[in-house]
Design a protein around this motif. Structure first.
Motif, PDB file in Angstrom:
ATOM      1  N   SER A   1       0.842  -1.194   0.000  1.00 46.83           N
ATOM      2  CA  SER A   1       0.000   0.000   0.000  1.00 46.83           C
ATOM      3  C   SER A   1       0.879   1.246   0.000  1.00 46.83           C
ATOM      4  O   SER A   1       1.683   1.439   0.905  1.00 46.83           O
ATOM      5  N   PRO A   2       0.766   2.104  -1.000  1.00 44.65           N
ATOM      6  CA  PRO A   2       1.596   3.311  -1.059  1.00 44.65           C
ATOM      7  C   PRO A   2       1.155   4.349  -0.052  1.00 44.65           C
ATOM      8  O   PRO A   2      -0.018   4.458   0.278  1.00 44.65           O
ATOM      9  N   ALA A   3       2.103   5.128   0.458  1.00 42.46           N
ATOM     10  CA  ALA A   3       1.782   6.223   1.372  1.00 42.46           C
ATOM     11  C   ALA A   3       1.335   7.419   0.558  1.00 42.46           C
ATOM     12  O   ALA A   3       1.998   7.810  -0.386  1.00 42.46           O
ATOM     13  N   GLY A   4       0.198   7.995   0.891  1.00 37.44           N
ATOM     14  CA  GLY A   4      -0.331   9.127   0.138  1.00 37.44           C
ATOM     15  C   GLY A   4      -0.423  10.357   1.004  1.00 37.44           C
ATOM     16  O   GLY A   4       0.309  10.520   1.965  1.00 37.44           O
ATOM     17  N   THR A   5      -1.348  11.230   0.639  1.00 38.49           N
ATOM     18  CA  THR A   5      -1.425  12.507   1.323  1.00 38.49           C
ATOM     19  C   THR A   5      -2.731  12.702   2.082  1.00 38.49           C
ATOM     20  O   THR A   5      -2.932  13.746   2.665  1.00 38.49           O
ATOM     21  N   SER A   6      -3.628  11.726   2.081  1.00 36.52           N
ATOM     22  CA  SER A   6      -4.851  11.871   2.848  1.00 36.52           C
ATOM     23  C   SER A   6      -4.583  11.544   4.303  1.00 36.52           C
ATOM     24  O   SER A   6      -3.559  10.953   4.652  1.00 36.52           O
ATOM     25  N   LEU A   7      -5.533  11.928   5.171  1.00 36.68           N
ATOM     26  CA  LEU A   7      -5.375  11.648   6.596  1.00 36.68           C
ATOM     27  C   LEU A   7      -5.170  10.154   6.833  1.00 36.68           C
ATOM     28  O   LEU A   7      -4.278   9.741   7.578  1.00 36.68           O
ATOM     29  N   GLY A   8      -6.011   9.331   6.205  1.00 36.65           N
ATOM     30  CA  GLY A   8      -5.899   7.889   6.393  1.00 36.65           C
ATOM     31  C   GLY A   8      -4.577   7.335   5.901  1.00 36.65           C
ATOM     32  O   GLY A   8      -3.974   6.460   6.538  1.00 36.65           O
ATOM     33  N   GLU A   9      -4.121   7.838   4.761  1.00 37.36           N
ATOM     34  CA  GLU A   9      -2.846   7.362   4.222  1.00 37.36           C
ATOM     35  C   GLU A   9      -1.679   7.789   5.096  1.00 37.36           C
ATOM     36  O   GLU A   9      -0.704   7.047   5.254  1.00 37.36           O
ATOM     37  N   ARG A  10      -1.766   8.960   5.684  1.00 36.25           N
ATOM     38  CA  ARG A  10      -0.684   9.389   6.580  1.00 36.25           C
ATOM     39  C   ARG A  10      -0.693   8.567   7.867  1.00 36.25           C
ATOM     40  O   ARG A  10       0.360   8.251   8.418  1.00 36.25           O
ATOM     41  N   LEU A  11      -1.893   8.228   8.349  1.00 42.59           N
ATOM     42  CA  LEU A  11      -1.979   7.369   9.529  1.00 42.59           C
ATOM     43  C   LEU A  11      -1.333   6.019   9.243  1.00 42.59           C
ATOM     44  O   LEU A  11      -0.569   5.494  10.059  1.00 42.59           O
ATOM     45  N   ARG A  12      -1.620   5.457   8.065  1.00 44.13           N
ATOM     46  CA  ARG A  12      -1.015   4.177   7.693  1.00 44.13           C
ATOM     47  C   ARG A  12       0.501   4.294   7.579  1.00 44.13           C
ATOM     48  O   ARG A  12       1.249   3.426   8.035  1.00 44.13           O
TER      49      ARG A  12
END
Length: 233
Positions: free
Chosen positions: A45-56
């Motif tokens: 799973s790539p790290a993105g810029t949304s809140l959920g992606e930053r949490l991950r």
């Protein structure tokens, strides 16, 4: 609104399964090897810029599985998964539980930039519409001063969209104190220990955040407030 289950401000985790007839809740068990399987699957799973992606991304940087993060934060594993995958908009109270349990600065979930030492004499200006948004089914929060981490206060510009207590899952409560100032419209403040209070434009309220509370708009349109919470990080 199920107040009885929420006076502590802690909602039931999604991993809790209630037994028929309202008996004791049972916990789902984790099969051997689950942690290894979970890490292998999420590594793609790539790290993105949304809140959920930053949490991950933060969770991955600490090499925690969802199950481990769930234990630390007391938030259900499936709830964390939904947040990380953008399938759920967490309330501010839920975000506070996650950030406290996982020792995360709440600002880092709204701003991908990493911060180091913060000097004294800090200040921050947030232009209109430039705050970081957190949308829930009852409030539209715009987090202010996101370029400053480790703040002692958490300031929001909030649009109150809720019109009834029925729109809330239960009381919201957490450590700290709060102040709310009505910028436009009218709101009604509901708390555990006081009768509902109406606030109009220019009115303000200061209260103990540990007391269950909910805010609804009672004017013709959505109300806008400035909301500041302490003890948030």
């Amino acid at each position: 609104m199920k107040i009885a289950d929420h006076k502590t401000g802690i909602r039931k985790g999604d991993d809790d399964v209630a037994s028929p007839g309202g008996g004791d809740r049972k916990k789902r068990t984790v099969s051997p090897g689950f942690a290894e399987m979970e890490r292998a699957e999420e590594a793609q799973s790539p790290a993105g810029t949304s809140l959920g992606e930053r949490l991950r991304a933060i969770r991955h940087s600490r090499k925690w599985t969802l199950q481990e993060a769930s234990k630390l934060s007391s938030v259900g594993r499936s709830t964390l998964s939904k947040i990380e995958n953008g399938l759920m908009s967490p309330t501010l109270d839920l975000l506070k539980k996650i950030t406290r349990g996982m020792d995360i600065d709440l600002v880092d979930l709204f701003d991908e930039r990493r911060r180091g030492f913060e000097p004294r004499g800090r200040r921050s200006i947030t232009r209109k519409g430039e705050g970081k948004l957190n949308l829930t089914k009852t409030y539209r929060h715009e987090l202010l001063a996101t370029d400053i981490s480790k703040k002692r206060m958490l300031p929001f510009r909030t649009t109150i969209t809720a019109r009834s207590l029925d729109e809330f899952d239960g009381w919201e409560s957490h450590d700290g104190e709060e102040m709310l100032v009505v910028v436009s419209g009218s709101v009604e403040i509901h708390t555990e220990y006081y009768a509902p209070a109406r606030l109009d434009e220019g009115d303000a309220i200061y209260f103990d955040s540990r007391m269950g509370h909910c805010v609804v708009s009672v004017g013709e349109g959505d109300a806008e407030v400035v909301w500041v919470s302490s003890g948030a990080m």
